[in-house]
Design a protein around this motif. Structure first.
Motif, PDB file in Angstrom:
ATOM      1  N   THR A   1      38.529 -28.500  26.944  1.00  0.00           N
ATOM      2  CA  THR A   1      37.706 -29.430  26.162  1.00  0.00           C
ATOM      3  C   THR A   1      36.279 -29.435  26.704  1.00  0.00           C
ATOM      4  OG1 THR A   1      38.323 -31.319  27.543  1.00  0.00           O
ATOM      5  CG2 THR A   1      39.673 -30.909  25.570  1.00  0.00           C
ATOM      6  N   LYS A   2      35.354 -29.853  25.857  1.00  0.00           N
ATOM      7  CA  LYS A   2      33.934 -29.931  26.233  1.00  0.00           C
ATOM      8  C   LYS A   2      33.584 -31.370  26.589  1.00  0.00           C
ATOM      9  CE  LYS A   2      33.056 -25.654  24.873  1.00  0.00           C
ATOM     10  NZ  LYS A   2      32.744 -24.597  25.764  1.00  0.00           N
ATOM     11  N   GLN A   3      32.823 -31.526  27.676  1.00  0.00           N
ATOM     12  CA  GLN A   3      32.417 -32.846  28.156  1.00  0.00           C
ATOM     13  C   GLN A   3      30.900 -32.910  28.226  1.00  0.00           C
ATOM     14  OE1 GLN A   3      34.096 -33.777  31.988  1.00  0.00           O
ATOM     15  NE2 GLN A   3      33.248 -35.836  32.025  1.00  0.00           N
ATOM     16  N   LEU A   4      30.328 -34.034  27.784  1.00  0.00           N
ATOM     17  CA  LEU A   4      28.884 -34.236  27.859  1.00  0.00           C
ATOM     18  C   LEU A   4      28.429 -34.286  29.306  1.00  0.00           C
ATOM     19  CD1 LEU A   4      28.105 -36.964  25.172  1.00  0.00           C
ATOM     20  CD2 LEU A   4      27.196 -34.643  25.255  1.00  0.00           C
ATOM     21  N   THR A   5      27.221 -33.778  29.541  1.00  0.00           N
ATOM     22  CA  THR A   5      26.592 -33.884  30.855  1.00  0.00           C
ATOM     23  C   THR A   5      25.189 -34.439  30.686  1.00  0.00           C
ATOM     24  OG1 THR A   5      25.684 -31.634  30.806  1.00  0.00           O
ATOM     25  CG2 THR A   5      27.882 -31.912  31.797  1.00  0.00           C
ATOM     26  N   LEU A   6      24.679 -35.051  31.725  1.00  0.00           N
ATOM     27  CA  LEU A   6      23.304 -35.522  31.761  1.00  0.00           C
ATOM     28  C   LEU A   6      22.730 -35.108  33.102  1.00  0.00           C
ATOM     29  CD1 LEU A   6      21.010 -37.109  30.399  1.00  0.00           C
ATOM     30  CD2 LEU A   6      21.875 -39.148  31.541  1.00  0.00           C
ATOM     31  N   ALA A   7      21.675 -34.317  33.086  1.00  0.00           N
ATOM     32  CA  ALA A   7      21.081 -33.751  34.294  1.00  0.00           C
ATOM     33  C   ALA A   7      22.155 -33.000  35.092  1.00  0.00           C
ATOM     34  CB  ALA A   7      20.404 -34.820  35.141  1.00  0.00           C
ATOM     35  N   GLY A   8      23.100 -32.421  34.372  1.00  0.00           N
ATOM     36  CA  GLY A   8      24.178 -31.653  34.986  1.00  0.00           C
ATOM     37  C   GLY A   8      25.413 -32.460  35.314  1.00  0.00           C
ATOM     38  N   TRP A   9      25.311 -33.775  35.410  1.00  0.00           N
ATOM     39  CA  TRP A   9      26.442 -34.624  35.789  1.00  0.00           C
ATOM     40  C   TRP A   9      27.375 -34.843  34.599  1.00  0.00           C
ATOM     41  CZ3 TRP A   9      27.508 -35.553  40.665  1.00  0.00           C
ATOM     42  CH2 TRP A   9      26.475 -35.455  41.598  1.00  0.00           C
ATOM     43  N   PRO A  10      28.664 -34.549  34.726  1.00  0.00           N
ATOM     44  CA  PRO A  10      29.628 -34.875  33.665  1.00  0.00           C
ATOM     45  C   PRO A  10      29.653 -36.392  33.439  1.00  0.00           C
ATOM     46  CG  PRO A  10      30.570 -33.273  35.175  1.00  0.00           C
ATOM     47  CD  PRO A  10      29.287 -33.771  35.808  1.00  0.00           C
ATOM     48  N   LEU A  11      29.786 -36.801  32.176  1.00  0.00           N
ATOM     49  CA  LEU A  11      29.755 -38.216  31.808  1.00  0.00           C
ATOM     50  C   LEU A  11      31.147 -38.731  31.465  1.00  0.00           C
ATOM     51  CD1 LEU A  11      26.589 -38.261  29.524  1.00  0.00           C
ATOM     52  CD2 LEU A  11      26.754 -38.762  31.969  1.00  0.00           C
TER      53      LEU A  11
END
Length: 187
Positions: free
Chosen positions: A124-134
């Motif tokens: 599955t695909k997971q959102l990241t922000l500045a590389g960090w998984p959310l």
């Protein structure tokens, strides 16, 4: 007319699944009441295919990132940002559900260049922000709650720049500056 019926049934089934998931992982606080129904047949949540990440002011935590429904998103210190990698699997992911990634995404108050996605071990695909998984926190059962802030000394609400929020929510108890949410220690 048959198509409309199937959509309404599908939306109701999706809402029921979400309600069951929240009941199984949510707070044991029984003093909260359900929100009244609007009487419409449209799903109560925005289209999951087009999520919105927003910079939102949350009491006692500051400006953090929330999902389309106003729920606080978190980062996990045991993950890595460069390269992006999630270490929250199995039982951890039941308490800290990964924020799903989609191709369609809008942002409010966040640099879209910081938003990405990572493929989890299950594909599955997971959102990241500045590389960090959310992630969401299952015990945040209302928008703008941040009971996961500081949980286990490794979970923090994420700011619009990808940094961890440093404020304490005051919603649980603290020990050495680490937040303990109502009904548990987090993960």
């Amino acid at each position: 007319m048959l198509t409309v019926h199937r959509i309404a049934v599908g939306a109701a089934a999706g809402t029921a699944v979400l309600a069951l998931a929240a009941t199984g992982c949510g707070s044991s606080n029984s003093s909260k009441t359900e929100r009244p129904s609007t009487g419409t047949t449209a799903p109560a949540t925005p289209n999951p295919a087009a999520p919105t990440l927003s910079a939102t002011e949350v009491d006692k935590v500051g400006t953090v990132v929330t999902d389309s429904n106003g729920y606080v998103l978190y980062r996990f210190d045991k993950d890595t940002a460069k390269p992006s990698h999630s270490n929250c699997l199995a039982a951890c992911a039941a308490i800290w559900p990964p924020a799903p990634a989609t191709d369609a995404l809008s942002v409010k108050g966040i640099d879209k260049a910081l938003v990405g996605q990572v493929t989890r071990p299950d594909g599955t695909k997971q959102l990241t922000l500045a590389g960090w998984p959310l992630y969401r926190y299952a015990k945040d059962d209302e928008p703008r709650e941040a009971y996961g802030q500081g949980a286990g000394g490794t979970w923090f609400a994420i700011t619009p720049t990808g940094a961890k929020a440093t404020a304490d929510t005051g919603g649980g108890t603290t020990s050495g500056g680490v937040m303990t949410p109502p009904g548990g220690s987090g993960y």
